[in-house]
Structures are given as C-alpha cells and as structure tokens.
Write an enzyme that holds these catalytic residues in place. Structure first.
Site, short mmCIF file in Angstrom:
data_model
loop_
_atom_site.label_atom_id
_atom_site.label_comp_id
_atom_site.label_asym_id
_atom_site.label_seq_id
_atom_site.Cartn_x
_atom_site.Cartn_y
_atom_site.Cartn_z
N SER A 92 0.80 -1.10 -0.07
CA SER A 92 -0.12 -0.01 -0.04
C SER A 92 0.92 1.32 0.10
O SER A 92 2.04 1.47 0.45
CB SER A 92 -0.78 -0.02 1.19
N TYR A 97 -0.99 -0.65 10.25
CA TYR A 97 -1.20 -0.86 8.85
C TYR A 97 0.00 -0.67 8.20
O TYR A 97 0.56 -0.99 7.32
CB TYR A 97 -2.44 -0.22 8.14
P1 NAI Z 1 -11.16 -6.35 0.29
O1 NAI Z 1 -11.65 -6.57 1.79
O2 NAI Z 1 -12.08 -6.24 -0.91
O3 NAI Z 1 -10.19 -7.61 -0.10
C1 NAI Z 1 -9.38 -8.40 0.88
C2 NAI Z 1 -9.73 -9.76 0.94
O4 NAI Z 1 -8.71 -10.38 1.97
C3 NAI Z 1 -11.15 -10.16 1.57
O5 NAI Z 1 -12.01 -10.80 0.58
C4 NAI Z 1 -10.91 -10.74 2.76
O6 NAI Z 1 -11.94 -11.67 3.20
C5 NAI Z 1 -9.44 -11.44 2.72
N1 NAI Z 1 -8.81 -12.03 3.75
C6 NAI Z 1 -9.00 -10.94 5.07
N2 NAI Z 1 -8.06 -11.93 6.03
C7 NAI Z 1 -7.92 -12.92 5.58
C8 NAI Z 1 -7.25 -14.17 6.01
N3 NAI Z 1 -6.82 -14.13 7.35
N4 NAI Z 1 -7.25 -15.17 5.33
C9 NAI Z 1 -7.55 -14.99 4.07
N5 NAI Z 1 -7.88 -13.93 3.36
C10 NAI Z 1 -8.37 -12.95 4.06
O7 NAI Z 1 -10.15 -5.32 0.15
P2 NAI Z 1 -8.97 -4.88 -0.88
O8 NAI Z 1 -8.85 -3.41 -0.81
O9 NAI Z 1 -9.15 -5.77 -2.29
O10 NAI Z 1 -7.69 -5.29 -0.14
C11 NAI Z 1 -6.59 -6.05 -0.88
C12 NAI Z 1 -5.10 -5.63 -0.72
O11 NAI Z 1 -5.20 -4.21 -1.15
C13 NAI Z 1 -5.07 -5.26 0.86
O12 NAI Z 1 -3.72 -5.99 1.18
C14 NAI Z 1 -5.06 -3.84 1.35
O13 NAI Z 1 -4.30 -3.76 2.35
C15 NAI Z 1 -4.66 -3.51 -0.09
N6 NAI Z 1 -4.88 -1.89 -0.39
C16 NAI Z 1 -6.07 -1.56 -0.23
C17 NAI Z 1 -6.23 0.06 -0.73
C18 NAI Z 1 -7.85 0.38 -0.82
O14 NAI Z 1 -8.09 1.62 -0.83
N7 NAI Z 1 -8.91 -0.58 -0.82
C19 NAI Z 1 -5.33 0.73 -0.74
C20 NAI Z 1 -4.13 0.37 -0.72
C21 NAI Z 1 -3.79 -1.20 -0.51
#
Ligand code: NAI
Length: 336
Positions: free
Chosen positions: A151, A164
C-alpha cells in the site's frame, strides 16, 4: 515475467476487491488461477465472476478457503494447488489484507495482532511455504514472479495508521529482499503500492475475528459508512490489475501505479532524509506549518483523503474508542 499463458497463478484475497481484479486479469492472460480467501461466500461468487470475465473453463479456476494466518491451513492450500494444477504457482501474489485506523497511542494488542497478522505475518507464511516449492519446480527452467499487494501506506508514517503502515513498510522491504535473493534463480519480486482502491475493504472491520475484538479505535457503523464513501472514489481493481501486470512485465520491484510514481516516492524519501539532521527537522517543521496555514486559508485537501478530512471529524473517523478519554481528540487521519 512476460509469459503468462498456460502457467499457474495463485492470488490470496482473490475473492474480493484488488485480488479479484488480479484473478480476472491473469485468468484472461491465459493462466490457471487459484484464489484463496477466508470467506467462503465471497469465494463462491468470485469463481463465476472470474470465468465470466476471462472465458476460462471451470477446471482452470480453483477456490480455496483458508485463514492465511494459520500455517497448517496455508501449507494445505499449497498442496491443493499442486494436486489440482500439477505444480506450484509460477505467479504468486499475496493480496489479502485488512485495515483499521485510529490513534497510534490508543492501539491495542488486538489491533496490532489482527492487522499485522493478516498484512504481514500471513505474507511471511506465504513466502516460507511457497518460495522453496517455486525454486525447486521452476528455477532455471521458466519465468516466475512473486508479489504482494502492499500500500502507499507503507511509504508514510501516519498518526492513525500505525499497525497498517508498519506491516506494509515491512512488506515493501521483504519484497526488495526477495528480489535480490531470488534474482539468481530467475524469479522476480514486486510490491504493489496503490493509494485508494474501490474495493470492499471498508467493511473489513465487520469481519474482524472475535479473538481480536478489543480495539482501541472508534469503529462504529458511521465510520464504516464513511470508509465506504472514501474507497468508492478509488481506482477500479481491474484497471489497477492491468497496471500491476505491466509492472510485473517490466520487472519493477516497486509498482506505484501512477504516472508520477517517481516524484511521490522521492518526496517521502526526502522526508526520511530530513529526519536525519537538525536542519532537515527544521525544514519539515516549516513545511508542516506552511501546510496548516494553506489549509486554514482554504487550500484544497488532497483528493485521495478529501472525504475523510471533510466528514471524518463528524463521525469520529481515526479517533480513539469513545470511552478512551486521554487521547488528543484533534488528531487528523494523515499529517501531524
Ligand atoms: P477487500 O476487503 O475487498 O479484499 C481483501 C480480502 O482479503 C477479503 O476478501 C478478505 O476476506 C480477505 N482476507 C482478510 N483476512 C484474511 C485471512 N486471514 N485469510 C484469508 N483471506 C483474508 O480489500 P482490498 O482493498 O481488495 O484489499 C486487498 C489489498 O489491497 C490489501 O492488502 C489492502 O491492504 C491493499 N490496499 C487496499 C487499498 C484500498 O483502498 N482498498 C489501498 C492500498 C492497499
């Protein structure tokens, strides 16, 4: 890595948001795609979505329910991929993540253990479990790549993003270490460092496991609603995945998916350099005072955090849990 067709991709967090976008894009590039997620309902929906987007046949998409912080479950997922697809992934992307925001000084062990557990420890689990398998199967034979979705938070030190930002900074560093370590094997490594993405991360707090429920942060439904509004202004996951793919093809260690990547990283590095001397400290202090005056005079808040800055104070975004009365209540999300 430039050739994807016919190879195997494994994407954690592939049932939602950024990971789902990556699964779609690499499936469309002709890869067999395995996705892992902790939520079965999300996995069930994702498989059809990936197939509909890429036209892949069902046997080329594998969904695995796994809590990535559990090493036995994670290793079993690696076995499953080899069993079904005939080998470990050529492209291994760790994207699963969670977030939670509040004053660093109000953070509890649960805040650190949950956020750093998923965003950092799980990434370490994946590296220890998968890298030896990838080397043994493919080193010197065919192109491979490992990556993690980090991120922009990994480049900054936010007063309300401590667990984070610490996890993401460590992931950036890990990917650079593995880039150097894996180069002799012909395996690339990258960290994707996006700002706001339009995903479902706004509701991640609702899925915080019971054992980590003692948060020091204000995590009310109003705060969750505000996060939803904030992330809805972010980059589309498919567009992000396309930029990510181009970065992997170019062999970039850090994929900061914006045209001004060099300038924005340079500014953060300048801040770090300034912190190493009294003169530099004075420069940073002056810059901060300048920003405060500009804001007071009505200068616009950076677009990426405008919603949070505008509506955050009203709903208590980035604040401590309401019964914690010793935390500075004027705290901003980013900035001192
Ligand atoms: P999201 O919530 O849509 O997807 C993340 C997924 O990770 C979810 O489906 C969730 O169930 C899964 N997850 C969480 N804990 C878990 C575990 N213990 N074991 C297996 N799966 C698990 O969120 P998003 O935004 O797609 O996040 C993806 C990545 O992007 C993350 O690493 C986040 O930190 C990063 N990110 C997100 C930003 C944003 O603005 N949405 C900005 C910068 C980075």
């Amino acid at each position: 890595m430039k050739d994807f067709a016919g190879k195997i991709a494994f994407i954690t967090g592939g049932a939602s948001g950024a990971g789902l976008g990556q699964a779609k894009v690499f499936s469309k590039a002709g890869m067999k795609v395995a996705i892992a997620d902790i939520r079965q309902d999300a996995l069930d929906g994702a498989v059809g979505e990936i197939a509909a987007y890429s036209g892949a046949k069902g046997s080329d998409i594998l969904a695995i329910k796994v809590d990535l912080t559990n090493r036995e479950e994670y290793a079993a997922a690696a076995d499953k991929i080899e069993e079904v697809f005939g080998g470990p992934p050529h492209l291994f992307i760790q994207t699963a993540g969670v977030n939670s925001f509040g004053p660093a000084e109000a953070s509890t062990f649960d805040d650190y253990d949950w956020v750093m557990g998923v965003c950092l420890s799980a990434v370490v689990n994946g590296l220890v479990i998968f890298v030896p398998r990838i080397i043994k199967a493919y080193a010197g034979k065919t192109e491979c790549h490992i990556a993690a979705t980090s991120s922009w938070g990994g480049w900054i030190a936010g007063p309300t993003t401590a667990p984070y930002s610490a996890a993401k900074a460590a992931v950036n560093n890990l990917m650079e270490s593995y880039y150097v370590a894996l180069k002799p094997y012909g395996i690339g490594a990258s960290a994707l460092c996006p700002m706001n993405i339009n995903t479902n991360i706004w509701e991640t707090e609702r899925h915080r496991p019971e054992r980590f429920k003692n948060s020091g942060y204000n995590t009310t439904e109003d705060v969750i609603d505000l996060l939803k509004e904030h992330v809805s202004g972010g980059i589309d996951p498919l567009e992000l995945a396309e930029r990510f793919k181009r970065g992997i093809e170019a062999g970039q260690v850090f994929i900061v998916p914006y045209p001004n990547a060099y300038e924005i990283v340079s500014r953060e590095q300048e801040r770090v350099r300034n912190y190493t001397s009294p003169d530099g400290m004075a420069k940073e202090e002056a810059a901060e005072q300048f920003m405060i005056k500009m804001r007071e005079a009505g200068a616009p808040v950076p677009e990426g955090i405008a919603v949070l800055e505008k509506k955050g104070p009203k709903v208590g975004f980035g604040k401590a849990r309401t019964d914690i009365d010793w935390v500075d209540a004027s705290r901003k999300f980013i900035g001192k």
